[in-house]
Design a protein around this motif. Structure first.
Motif, PDB file in Angstrom:
ATOM      1  N   SER A 136       0.831  -1.211   0.000  1.00  0.00           N
ATOM      2  CA  SER A 136       0.000   0.000   0.000  1.00  0.00           C
ATOM      3  C   SER A 136       0.863   1.256   0.000  1.00  0.00           C
ATOM      4  O   SER A 136       0.572   2.231  -0.709  1.00  0.00           O
ATOM      5  N   LEU A 137       1.939   1.242   0.785  1.00  0.00           N
ATOM      6  CA  LEU A 137       2.831   2.401   0.824  1.00  0.00           C
ATOM      7  C   LEU A 137       3.609   2.526  -0.474  1.00  0.00           C
ATOM      8  O   LEU A 137       3.809   3.638  -0.989  1.00  0.00           O
ATOM      9  N   ASP A 138       4.061   1.409  -1.050  1.00  0.00           N
ATOM     10  CA  ASP A 138       4.741   1.452  -2.341  1.00  0.00           C
ATOM     11  C   ASP A 138       3.835   2.024  -3.424  1.00  0.00           C
ATOM     12  O   ASP A 138       4.280   2.691  -4.354  1.00  0.00           O
ATOM     13  N   ALA A 139       2.524   1.748  -3.298  1.00  0.00           N
ATOM     14  CA  ALA A 139       1.561   2.225  -4.286  1.00  0.00           C
ATOM     15  C   ALA A 139       1.299   3.718  -4.179  1.00  0.00           C
ATOM     16  O   ALA A 139       0.644   4.295  -5.064  1.00  0.00           O
ATOM     17  N   GLY A 140       1.782   4.343  -3.116  1.00  0.00           N
ATOM     18  CA  GLY A 140       1.625   5.786  -2.988  1.00  0.00           C
ATOM     19  C   GLY A 140       0.710   6.251  -1.887  1.00  0.00           C
ATOM     20  O   GLY A 140       0.391   7.440  -1.803  1.00  0.00           O
ATOM     21  N   ALA A 141       0.279   5.341  -1.004  1.00  0.00           N
ATOM     22  CA  ALA A 141      -0.561   5.771   0.119  1.00  0.00           C
ATOM     23  C   ALA A 141       0.212   6.726   1.015  1.00  0.00           C
ATOM     24  O   ALA A 141       1.381   6.500   1.310  1.00  0.00           O
ATOM     25  N   ARG A 142      -0.449   7.786   1.452  1.00  0.00           N
ATOM     26  CA  ARG A 142       0.167   8.743   2.380  1.00  0.00           C
ATOM     27  C   ARG A 142       0.023   8.313   3.825  1.00  0.00           C
ATOM     28  O   ARG A 142       0.573   8.944   4.718  1.00  0.00           O
ATOM     29  N   GLY A 143      -0.713   7.244   4.036  1.00  0.00           N
ATOM     30  CA  GLY A 143      -0.858   6.739   5.381  1.00  0.00           C
ATOM     31  C   GLY A 143      -1.583   5.406   5.348  1.00  0.00           C
ATOM     32  O   GLY A 143      -2.217   5.056   4.346  1.00  0.00           O
ATOM     33  N   ILE A 144      -1.472   4.671   6.439  1.00  0.00           N
ATOM     34  CA  ILE A 144      -2.178   3.402   6.557  1.00  0.00           C
ATOM     35  C   ILE A 144      -2.979   3.392   7.849  1.00  0.00           C
ATOM     36  O   ILE A 144      -2.601   4.002   8.848  1.00  0.00           O
ATOM     37  N   ILE A 145      -4.090   2.689   7.780  1.00  0.00           N
ATOM     38  CA  ILE A 145      -4.900   2.405   8.955  1.00  0.00           C
ATOM     39  C   ILE A 145      -4.852   0.896   9.129  1.00  0.00           C
ATOM     40  O   ILE A 145      -5.258   0.151   8.224  1.00  0.00           O
ATOM     41  N   VAL A 146      -4.334   0.437  10.258  1.00  0.00           N
ATOM     42  CA  VAL A 146      -4.114  -0.992  10.478  1.00  0.00           C
ATOM     43  C   VAL A 146      -5.226  -1.524  11.386  1.00  0.00           C
ATOM     44  O   VAL A 146      -5.375  -1.071  12.522  1.00  0.00           O
ATOM     45  N   PRO A 147      -6.014  -2.497  10.904  1.00  0.00           N
ATOM     46  CA  PRO A 147      -7.148  -2.986  11.699  1.00  0.00           C
ATOM     47  C   PRO A 147      -6.744  -3.982  12.772  1.00  0.00           C
ATOM     48  O   PRO A 147      -5.656  -4.570  12.754  1.00  0.00           O
ATOM     49  N   MET A 148      -7.660  -4.162  13.734  1.00  0.00           N
ATOM     50  CA  MET A 148      -7.599  -5.248  14.713  1.00  0.00           C
ATOM     51  C   MET A 148      -6.270  -5.304  15.472  1.00  0.00           C
ATOM     52  O   MET A 148      -5.660  -6.362  15.638  1.00  0.00           O
ATOM     53  N   VAL A 149      -5.816  -4.174  15.959  1.00  0.00           N
ATOM     54  CA  VAL A 149      -4.580  -4.133  16.750  1.00  0.00           C
ATOM     55  C   VAL A 149      -4.958  -4.312  18.218  1.00  0.00           C
ATOM     56  O   VAL A 149      -5.663  -3.491  18.797  1.00  0.00           O
ATOM     57  N   ASP A 150      -4.469  -5.398  18.817  1.00  0.00           N
ATOM     58  CA  ASP A 150      -4.886  -5.783  20.164  1.00  0.00           C
ATOM     59  C   ASP A 150      -3.865  -5.487  21.253  1.00  0.00           C
ATOM     60  O   ASP A 150      -4.221  -5.375  22.426  1.00  0.00           O
ATOM     61  N   THR A 151      -2.585  -5.406  20.883  1.00  0.00           N
ATOM     62  CA  THR A 151      -1.527  -5.300  21.881  1.00  0.00           C
ATOM     63  C   THR A 151      -0.475  -4.293  21.443  1.00  0.00           C
ATOM     64  O   THR A 151      -0.366  -3.972  20.252  1.00  0.00           O
ATOM     65  N   PRO A 152       0.333  -3.805  22.387  1.00  0.00           N
ATOM     66  CA  PRO A 152       1.435  -2.924  21.983  1.00  0.00           C
ATOM     67  C   PRO A 152       2.427  -3.632  21.066  1.00  0.00           C
ATOM     68  O   PRO A 152       3.039  -2.993  20.198  1.00  0.00           O
ATOM     69  N   GLU A 153       2.578  -4.942  21.219  1.00  0.00           N
ATOM     70  CA  GLU A 153       3.470  -5.689  20.331  1.00  0.00           C
ATOM     71  C   GLU A 153       2.949  -5.674  18.889  1.00  0.00           C
ATOM     72  O   GLU A 153       3.736  -5.542  17.938  1.00  0.00           O
ATOM     73  N   GLU A 154       1.646  -5.789  18.727  1.00  0.00           N
ATOM     74  CA  GLU A 154       1.071  -5.734  17.388  1.00  0.00           C
ATOM     75  C   GLU A 154       1.188  -4.328  16.813  1.00  0.00           C
ATOM     76  O   GLU A 154       1.405  -4.162  15.605  1.00  0.00           O
ATOM     77  N   ALA A 155       1.037  -3.308  17.648  1.00  0.00           N
ATOM     78  CA  ALA A 155       1.226  -1.934  17.183  1.00  0.00           C
ATOM     79  C   ALA A 155       2.665  -1.711  16.730  1.00  0.00           C
ATOM     80  O   ALA A 155       2.922  -1.081  15.701  1.00  0.00           O
ATOM     81  N   ALA A 156       3.610  -2.243  17.489  1.00  0.00           N
ATOM     82  CA  ALA A 156       5.023  -2.124  17.118  1.00  0.00           C
ATOM     83  C   ALA A 156       5.305  -2.852  15.812  1.00  0.00           C
ATOM     84  O   ALA A 156       6.126  -2.402  14.991  1.00  0.00           O
ATOM     85  N   ALA A 157       4.628  -3.979  15.589  1.00  0.00           N
ATOM     86  CA  ALA A 157       4.799  -4.716  14.333  1.00  0.00           C
ATOM     87  C   ALA A 157       4.299  -3.889  13.149  1.00  0.00           C
ATOM     88  O   ALA A 157       4.901  -3.919  12.066  1.00  0.00           O
TER      89      ALA A 157
END
Length: 255
Positions: free
Chosen positions: A86-107
Motif C-alpha cells: 500500500s505504501l509502495d503504491a503511494g498511500a500517504r498513510g495506513i490504517i491498520v485494523p484489529m490491533v490488540d496489543t502494543p506488540e502488534e502496534a510495534a509490528a
C-alpha cells in the motif's frame, strides 16, 4: 516538489482538524471526483472494501489527480507485505485494523518504516514520485494509525498509544460497540459503555500526544466527535451515500 497531500499529513500530525471520506468501491472516476470536493483525505478500504491491490493503485492515482487530498489505505491486515504494498503504491498513510496489543502496534510500525525505525523493504514504485526521496524522508511523510476495535485492544489502549512510531489510534465504532457487548453495531443497550470506551480511547491518545481518529456515519456525528476532541474524522462511505441518495430521490418521486 511539495504536494498538497504532504500538507495534509503535517496537519494531521499537528492534531489540526483533518476531515476525510471513506471509499469502498473500486471506482477511480468517482474517487477522482470526491478528491475535488474539499476533503483532506480519501480513505480506501482494503479490508472490507471491494478493491484488490490493482484497485488500490488505480484509486490512489485518481485521488492524486484531484491535487489536494491525501490517499490513505486501511490495509487488509497487520501484515508486512500488505502494508508495504500500500505504501509502495503511494498511500500517504495506513490504517491498520484489529490491533490488540502494543506488540502488534510495534509490528505495524516496523512494517511501515524503513530500517532505522522499521523493516520495510525498499521498492517505492509510485510512492517514489511523491514521497521521499530518501527512506528517512519517506518515513516522516506518512501516517501510521492503528485501530482500536476489540475488547483486548480497548484493554491495552494506553500501552498501544505509548508505542513509538504510532501516529494515532483510529476507532472503528461498529466493531467497538460489539466489543463492549453490543448485539449489533447499532445496539442502543450498550450506549453508556460504548461512550465510556470512546472517552477512554480519546483520553489515551491525548495523554500520549497521538492523533485521536474515528469513523462516523454522517456529518452530524462527525461534528459531535470534533466537539469531543477528535482531530482526524472520517465521514460515511461512497456506497452508503449512493444507496441513501438513490432511495431519497425515489421516495421523493413516488410521494
Amino acid at each position: 516538489m511539495n504536494y498538497p497531500a504532504a500538507d495534509v499529513v503535517r496537519k494531521a500530525k499537528n492534531k489540526e482538524l483533518t476531515l476525510g471520506y471513506w471509499s469502498v468501491l473500486d471506482s477511480p472516476i468517482s474517487n477522482e471526483r470526491l478528491a475535488m470536493t474539499g476533503y483532506d483525505y480519501i480513505a480506501l478500504d482494503g479490508q472490507h472494501g471491494l478493491l484488490g491491490y490493482s484497485g488500490i493503485v488505480q484509486n490512489l492515482m485518481a485521488i492524486d489527480a484531484g491535487h489536494g487530498p491525501a490517499g490513505i489505505v486501511r490495509v487488509a491486515a497487520n501484515d508486512p507485505t500488505v502494508v508495504g504494498q500500500s505504501l509502495d503504491a503511494g498511500a500517504r498513510g495506513i490504517i491498520v485494523p484489529m490491533v490488540d496489543t502494543p506488540e502488534e502496534a510495534a509490528a505495524a510500525v516496523r512494517a511501515a518504516r524503513y530500517p532505522g525505525g522499521g523493516a520495510r523493504s525498499y521498492g517505492p514504485m509510485r510512492a517514489g514520485l511523491r514521497v521521499g526521496p530518501t527512506p528517512a524522508e519517506s518515513d516522516a511523510a506518512i501516517l501510521i494509525l492503528v485501530m482500536i476495535e476489540t475488547p483486548q485492544g480497548l484493554d491495552n489502549v494506553e500501552e498501544i498509544c505509548a508505542v513509538d512510531g504510532v501516529d494515532g489510534v483510529y476507532i472503528g465504532p461498529s466493531d467497538l460497540r460489539l466489543a463492549v457487548g453490543g448485539k449489533s453495531p447499532q445496539d442502543p443497550d450498550v450506549q453508556s459503555t460504548f461512550d465510556a470506551a470512546i472517552g477512554r480511547i480519546l483520553s489515551a491518545a491525548q495523554a500520549t500526544d497521538k492523533i485521536p481518529a474515528i469513523h462516523t456515519p454522517d456529518g452530524t456525528v462527525a461534528r459531535e466527535r470534533i466537539g469531543q476532541g477528535f482531530t482526524f474524522v472520517t465521514i460515511a462511505s461512497d456506497l452508503t451515500h449512493l444507496e441513501q441518495a438513490a432511495r431519497q430521490h425515489l421516495d421523493t418521486a413516488r410521494s
